[in-house]
Design a protein around this motif. Structure first.
Motif, PDB file in Angstrom:
ATOM      1  N   SER A 174       5.272   1.391  12.107  1.00 49.77           N
ATOM      2  CA  SER A 174       4.344   0.966  11.058  1.00 49.77           C
ATOM      3  C   SER A 174       4.493  -0.517  10.761  1.00 49.77           C
ATOM      4  N   VAL A 175       5.726  -0.976  10.723  1.00 47.75           N
ATOM      5  CA  VAL A 175       5.984  -2.384  10.427  1.00 47.75           C
ATOM      6  C   VAL A 175       5.502  -3.284  11.569  1.00 47.75           C
ATOM      7  N   LEU A 176       5.879  -2.950  12.792  1.00 42.72           N
ATOM      8  CA  LEU A 176       5.582  -3.812  13.935  1.00 42.72           C
ATOM      9  C   LEU A 176       4.106  -3.773  14.333  1.00 42.72           C
ATOM     10  N   ALA A 202      -4.685   0.459  14.224  1.00 47.19           N
ATOM     11  CA  ALA A 202      -3.267   0.148  14.018  1.00 47.19           C
ATOM     12  C   ALA A 202      -2.534   1.349  13.426  1.00 47.19           C
ATOM     13  N   THR A 203      -3.164   2.006  12.466  1.00 50.58           N
ATOM     14  CA  THR A 203      -2.552   3.179  11.836  1.00 50.58           C
ATOM     15  C   THR A 203      -2.382   4.317  12.830  1.00 50.58           C
ATOM     16  N   LEU A 204      -3.390   4.548  13.651  1.00 46.38           N
ATOM     17  CA  LEU A 204      -3.322   5.618  14.647  1.00 46.38           C
ATOM     18  C   LEU A 204      -2.192   5.373  15.649  1.00 46.38           C
ATOM     19  N   ILE A 205      -2.105   4.162  16.161  1.00 47.02           N
ATOM     20  CA  ILE A 205      -1.046   3.824  17.132  1.00 47.02           C
ATOM     21  C   ILE A 205       0.327   3.992  16.492  1.00 47.02           C
ATOM     22  N   ALA A 206       0.482   3.463  15.277  1.00 46.96           N
ATOM     23  CA  ALA A 206       1.768   3.546  14.581  1.00 46.96           C
ATOM     24  C   ALA A 206       2.146   4.996  14.299  1.00 46.96           C
ATOM     25  N   ALA A 207       1.164   5.816  13.930  1.00 46.76           N
ATOM     26  CA  ALA A 207       1.438   7.225  13.628  1.00 46.76           C
ATOM     27  C   ALA A 207       1.923   7.970  14.864  1.00 46.76           C
ATOM     28  N   ILE A 208       1.280   7.724  15.991  1.00 42.90           N
ATOM     29  CA  ILE A 208       1.672   8.381  17.244  1.00 42.90           C
ATOM     30  C   ILE A 208       3.079   7.966  17.657  1.00 42.90           C
ATOM     31  N   LEU A 209       3.367   6.668  17.559  1.00 43.60           N
ATOM     32  CA  LEU A 209       4.695   6.171  17.933  1.00 43.60           C
ATOM     33  C   LEU A 209       5.773   6.695  16.992  1.00 43.60           C
ATOM     34  N   THR A 210       5.448   6.802  15.709  1.00 43.16           N
ATOM     35  CA  THR A 210       6.410   7.323  14.740  1.00 43.16           C
ATOM     36  C   THR A 210       6.776   8.758  15.067  1.00 43.16           C
ATOM     37  N   GLN A 211       5.780   9.544  15.449  1.00 47.12           N
ATOM     38  CA  GLN A 211       6.029  10.945  15.809  1.00 47.12           C
ATOM     39  C   GLN A 211       6.935  11.047  17.034  1.00 47.12           C
ATOM     40  N   ARG A 264       0.858  -1.190   0.000  1.00 45.40           N
ATOM     41  CA  ARG A 264       0.000   0.000   0.000  1.00 45.40           C
ATOM     42  C   ARG A 264       0.892   1.237   0.000  1.00 45.40           C
ATOM     43  N   LEU A 265       1.010   1.889  -1.161  1.00 48.75           N
ATOM     44  CA  LEU A 265       1.923   3.021  -1.303  1.00 48.75           C
ATOM     45  C   LEU A 265       1.593   4.164  -0.357  1.00 48.75           C
ATOM     46  N   SER A 266       0.327   4.266   0.026  1.00 46.10           N
ATOM     47  CA  SER A 266      -0.089   5.338   0.929  1.00 46.10           C
ATOM     48  C   SER A 266       0.578   5.245   2.294  1.00 46.10           C
ATOM     49  N   GLU A 267       1.089   4.070   2.643  1.00 50.05           N
ATOM     50  CA  GLU A 267       1.752   3.916   3.937  1.00 50.05           C
ATOM     51  C   GLU A 267       3.030   4.743   4.034  1.00 50.05           C
ATOM     52  N   ALA A 268       3.530   5.199   2.895  1.00 50.28           N
ATOM     53  CA  ALA A 268       4.689   6.095   2.923  1.00 50.28           C
ATOM     54  C   ALA A 268       4.371   7.371   3.689  1.00 50.28           C
ATOM     55  N   LEU A 269       3.093   7.751   3.712  1.00 47.65           N
ATOM     56  CA  LEU A 269       2.675   8.961   4.424  1.00 47.65           C
ATOM     57  C   LEU A 269       2.827   8.831   5.935  1.00 47.65           C
ATOM     58  N   MET A 270       3.021   7.626   6.424  1.00 49.80           N
ATOM     59  CA  MET A 270       3.265   7.447   7.858  1.00 49.80           C
ATOM     60  C   MET A 270       4.518   8.188   8.287  1.00 49.80           C
ATOM     61  N   LEU A 271       5.450   8.362   7.359  1.00 51.16           N
ATOM     62  CA  LEU A 271       6.697   9.052   7.680  1.00 51.16           C
ATOM     63  C   LEU A 271       6.544  10.569   7.634  1.00 51.16           C
ATOM     64  N   VAL A 272       5.353  11.045   7.301  1.00 50.41           N
ATOM     65  CA  VAL A 272       5.082  12.484   7.340  1.00 50.41           C
ATOM     66  C   VAL A 272       4.643  12.891   8.745  1.00 50.41           C
ATOM     67  N   THR A 273       4.145  11.947   9.528  1.00 50.98           N
ATOM     68  CA  THR A 273       3.597  12.272  10.858  1.00 50.98           C
ATOM     69  C   THR A 273       4.601  12.934  11.800  1.00 50.98           C
ATOM     70  N   PRO A 274       5.896  12.612  11.754  1.00 46.77           N
ATOM     71  CA  PRO A 274       6.822  13.343  12.634  1.00 46.77           C
ATOM     72  C   PRO A 274       7.030  14.788  12.203  1.00 46.77           C
ATOM     73  N   LEU A 275       6.756  15.092  10.940  1.00 51.59           N
ATOM     74  CA  LEU A 275       6.979  16.431  10.403  1.00 51.59           C
ATOM     75  C   LEU A 275       5.752  17.323  10.509  1.00 51.59           C
ATOM     76  N   VAL A 276       4.589  16.729  10.318  1.00 48.34           N
ATOM     77  CA  VAL A 276       3.344  17.492  10.286  1.00 48.34           C
ATOM     78  C   VAL A 276       2.348  16.855  11.252  1.00 48.34           C
ATOM     79  N   PRO A 277       2.069  17.486  12.378  1.00 47.41           N
ATOM     80  CA  PRO A 277       1.145  16.910  13.359  1.00 47.41           C
ATOM     81  C   PRO A 277      -0.220  16.544  12.773  1.00 47.41           C
ATOM     82  N   ALA A 278      -0.694  17.325  11.818  1.00 47.29           N
ATOM     83  CA  ALA A 278      -2.005  17.051  11.214  1.00 47.29           C
ATOM     84  C   ALA A 278      -2.015  15.766  10.416  1.00 47.29           C
TER      85      ALA A 278
END
Length: 226
Positions: free
Chosen positions: A156-158, A122-131, A77-91
């Motif tokens: 995101s992986v785990l 899962a996405t919400l938890i991963a996004a928060i942890l990534t940030q 899912r290419l959209s998962e690349a956006l998970m790495l935007v969460t540390p840069l942009v809180p929104a």
């Protein structure tokens, strides 16, 4: 249209960069003179919601573009690349969360509430942890030489592997119960495919955006609204 789609498919960060620029030019490149009390607070939250909506739309669009490979145990899912935007942009946290929900819910092969609720959590938890990992990265050093930089995709992986990878085989094989070996195989293949996307596309996306002036403005200005 096909050529545009192919470009976005091969370089998803190009579309992300484009829409962030549209947002910045529209909402952040000027200051309104009215900054009194609740009005300014309301405007701040409106901008935050707009940016979240843009990211959600990007997530959904990238998922649909990669639809044939976006909803399987081997899920690219290419959209998962956006998970790495969460540390840069809180929104981006509510953005990717909403985008995931919409993608799973509108999926033509809808797997039901377990998928679009479980995947969203899962996405919400991963996004928060990534940030939370971002403070470990030294902004003055080269990203590619820092160990913390390579830790950014791990949530995101785990998390996705531990949550989505576990329930997905039960939904795919229903009404039959999957074997323990099949569940483990799904966890492994799902985690590896997630890792492929977030490392191959997510890390370059983060590297391309983190020093952009408009991203720094957005990140600094709206971090208190996260």
């Amino acid at each position: 249209m096909c050529n545009i789609g192919c470009i976005i498919f091969l370089h998803p960060y190009l579309s992300v960069y484009y829409w962030f620029m549209i947002y910045y030019i529209t909402f952040e490149s000027y200051e309104l003179s009215i900054t009194i009390g609740r009005l300014q607070v309301k405007m701040n939250h409106t901008r935050y919601l707009v940016l979240s909506a843009i990211i959600a739309a990007l997530y959904f669009a990238l998922t649909m573009i990669s639809y044939p490979i976006a909803f399987l145990p081997i899920q690219l899912r290419l959209s998962e690349a956006l998970m790495l935007v969460t540390p840069l942009v809180p929104a981006a946290i509510p953005g990717v969360t909403l985008g995931c929900f919409l993608s799973n819910f509108i999926n033509p092969g809808n797997l039901g509430p377990v998928d679009y609720i479980g995947g969203t959590i899962a996405t919400l938890i991963a996004a928060i942890l990534t940030q939370r990992i971002k403070p470990s990265i030294d902004g003055k050093k080269s990203l590619w030489k820092q160990k913390a930089f390579y830790l950014l995709p791990l949530p995101s992986v785990l998390i996705n592997g531990a949550i989505v990878g576990v329930y997905l085989p039960f939904l795919i094989t229903a009404p039959e119960t999957p074997t323990f070996t099949y569940v483990l195989t799904c966890i492994l293949t799902f985690s590896l495919s997630e890792a492929l996307v977030v490392y191959l596309f997510g890390l370059p996306l983060y590297a391309a955006l983190h020093k952009q002036r408009f991203i720094q403005t957005i990140s600094t200005k709206w971090k208190d609204l996260a």
